[in-house]
Design a protein around this motif. Structure first.
Motif, PDB file in Angstrom:
ATOM      1  N   VAL A  27      -8.676  12.019 -31.200  1.00 52.33           N
ATOM      2  CA  VAL A  27      -7.893  11.828 -32.423  1.00 52.33           C
ATOM      3  C   VAL A  27      -8.581  12.495 -33.610  1.00 52.33           C
ATOM      4  N   LEU A  28      -9.897  12.330 -33.709  1.00 52.97           N
ATOM      5  CA  LEU A  28     -10.623  12.948 -34.814  1.00 52.97           C
ATOM      6  C   LEU A  28     -10.506  14.467 -34.769  1.00 52.97           C
ATOM      7  N   GLY A  29     -10.597  15.033 -33.569  1.00 51.05           N
ATOM      8  CA  GLY A  29     -10.495  16.483 -33.434  1.00 51.05           C
ATOM      9  C   GLY A  29      -9.127  17.013 -33.801  1.00 51.05           C
ATOM     10  N   LEU A  30      -8.071  16.284 -33.395  1.00 54.51           N
ATOM     11  CA  LEU A  30      -6.703  16.744 -33.634  1.00 54.51           C
ATOM     12  C   LEU A  30      -6.223  16.484 -35.060  1.00 54.51           C
ATOM     13  N   THR A  31      -6.855  15.538 -35.752  1.00 55.89           N
ATOM     14  CA  THR A  31      -6.391  15.170 -37.098  1.00 55.89           C
ATOM     15  C   THR A  31      -7.443  15.462 -38.166  1.00 55.89           C
ATOM     16  N   SER A  32      -8.342  16.374 -37.865  1.00 60.83           N
ATOM     17  CA  SER A  32      -9.447  16.650 -38.794  1.00 60.83           C
ATOM     18  C   SER A  32      -8.970  17.178 -40.140  1.00 60.83           C
ATOM     19  N   GLN A  33      -7.792  17.816 -40.174  1.00 61.61           N
ATOM     20  CA  GLN A  33      -7.275  18.389 -41.417  1.00 61.61           C
ATOM     21  C   GLN A  33      -6.385  17.413 -42.188  1.00 61.61           C
ATOM     22  N   LEU A  34      -6.206  16.191 -41.670  1.00 65.79           N
ATOM     23  CA  LEU A  34      -5.297  15.228 -42.286  1.00 65.79           C
ATOM     24  C   LEU A  34      -6.067  14.141 -43.025  1.00 65.79           C
ATOM     25  N   ASP A  35      -5.415  13.511 -44.008  1.00 61.82           N
ATOM     26  CA  ASP A  35      -6.046  12.377 -44.684  1.00 61.82           C
ATOM     27  C   ASP A  35      -5.801  11.109 -43.879  1.00 61.82           C
ATOM     28  N   ASN A  36      -6.396  10.004 -44.305  1.00 69.88           N
ATOM     29  CA  ASN A  36      -6.322   8.756 -43.547  1.00 69.88           C
ATOM     30  C   ASN A  36      -4.898   8.243 -43.396  1.00 69.88           C
ATOM     31  N   ALA A  37      -4.094   8.359 -44.450  1.00 65.16           N
ATOM     32  CA  ALA A  37      -2.715   7.873 -44.396  1.00 65.16           C
ATOM     33  C   ALA A  37      -1.907   8.647 -43.365  1.00 65.16           C
ATOM     34  N   GLN A  38      -2.057   9.963 -43.339  1.00 63.38           N
ATOM     35  CA  GLN A  38      -1.344  10.788 -42.363  1.00 63.38           C
ATOM     36  C   GLN A  38      -1.822  10.492 -40.950  1.00 63.38           C
ATOM     37  N   ARG A  39      -3.147  10.340 -40.800  1.00 61.66           N
ATOM     38  CA  ARG A  39      -3.713  10.049 -39.480  1.00 61.66           C
ATOM     39  C   ARG A  39      -3.191   8.712 -38.953  1.00 61.66           C
ATOM     40  N   ASN A  40      -3.203   7.690 -39.796  1.00 64.65           N
ATOM     41  CA  ASN A  40      -2.745   6.365 -39.380  1.00 64.65           C
ATOM     42  C   ASN A  40      -1.262   6.366 -39.023  1.00 64.65           C
ATOM     43  N   SER A  41      -0.464   7.134 -39.767  1.00 59.76           N
ATOM     44  CA  SER A  41       0.964   7.228 -39.478  1.00 59.76           C
ATOM     45  C   SER A  41       1.197   7.864 -38.108  1.00 59.76           C
ATOM     46  N   ILE A  42       0.458   8.917 -37.801  1.00 58.33           N
ATOM     47  CA  ILE A  42       0.584   9.597 -36.508  1.00 58.33           C
ATOM     48  C   ILE A  42       0.152   8.676 -35.378  1.00 58.33           C
ATOM     49  N   ILE A  43      -0.946   7.943 -35.590  1.00 60.68           N
ATOM     50  CA  ILE A  43      -1.454   7.033 -34.559  1.00 60.68           C
ATOM     51  C   ILE A  43      -0.443   5.931 -34.252  1.00 60.68           C
ATOM     52  N   THR A  44       0.108   5.317 -35.287  1.00 61.18           N
ATOM     53  CA  THR A  44       1.095   4.255 -35.092  1.00 61.18           C
ATOM     54  C   THR A  44       2.322   4.776 -34.359  1.00 61.18           C
ATOM     55  N   ARG A  45       2.802   5.950 -34.769  1.00 59.62           N
ATOM     56  CA  ARG A  45       3.977   6.535 -34.128  1.00 59.62           C
ATOM     57  C   ARG A  45       3.687   6.852 -32.663  1.00 59.62           C
TER      58      ARG A  45
END
Length: 214
Positions: A27-45
């Motif tokens: 997850v860290l590797g794939l979302t390294s360019q995103l902020d926490n809010a975007q990362r959390n939204s992707i994870i939940t989805r």
């Protein structure tokens, strides 16, 4: 009849095949360019999509097997073999082909929304998870308590995956990649043993059925 051994086996197998801790560095590797809010939204989805996929195969998986004329003992053997391949990859620290091929991994890097691919499919709800779901639902049917145990095992594993992925930065900082690799290998040993047991159970059921037919 309700079986505590079956319940423990279901929890261990689903937790191992989904491997929540192993998802943290991915997850860290794939979302390294995103902020926490975007990362959390992707994870939940991703977790919600995975839950829908797993639930679909839990309800229709046995129906598909029946329509294709596949006996549960055959699926025991095939599912056990697939899980054993995943276990071997976990033990050697390799990206499992039962989850994600190299071509899929490279394609994921070019996609903006990774919640469906590769997080939901195939990292969480991949072939191994689907096979495990069909296998355990088949073994639990028609006992409602055992079916409830399988549902609880799936829900707990998905919840753990959600928590771990949202806490991926903290886990990497405190446990380290080495700690994650060590835990993944320990889980791989457990999964390998469970996979072999599934194969033995399938062979035993097959020989028993053949004996009844004769």
């Amino acid at each position: 009849m309700y079986s505590l051994t079956f319940t423990i086996s279901a929890f261990v197998t689903f937790f191992t095949i989904i491997d929540p801790v192993g998802l943290a560095p991915i997850v860290l590797g794939l979302t390294s360019q995103l902020d926490n809010a975007q990362r959390n939204s992707i994870i939940t989805r991703a977790v919600l999509i995975s839950a829908v996929i797993i639930a679909f195969f839990a309800f229709v998986g046995r129906f598909l097997l029946d329509r294709l004329g596949i006996q549960l003992y055959a699926f025991n053997i095939a599912g056990g073999a697939l899980l054993f391949l995943v276990a071997v990859d976990m033990l050697f620290g390799r990206q499992s082909g039962a989850r994600e091929t190299k071509a899929e991994q490279e394609e994921a890097l070019t996609r903006e929304d990774i919640s469906v691919f590769p997080l939901a499919i195939p990292m969480i709800a991949g072939p191994g998870t689907i096979a495990t779901t069909i296998l355990y639902v088949g073994l639990a049917t028609p006992n409602p308590l055992n079916l409830l145990s399988v549902a609880a095992a799936i829900a707990s594993s998905l919840l753990a995956a959600w928590i771990v992925m949202r806490s991926s930065s903290w886990i990497i900082n405190h446990v380290g990649r080495t700690g994650i690799l060590v835990l993944s290998r320990l889980l791989g040993i457990l999964l390998a043993a469970l996979a072999v047991q599934f194969i033995f159970n399938g062979i035993s059921a097959f020989t028993h059925m053949e004996g009844l037919l004769k």
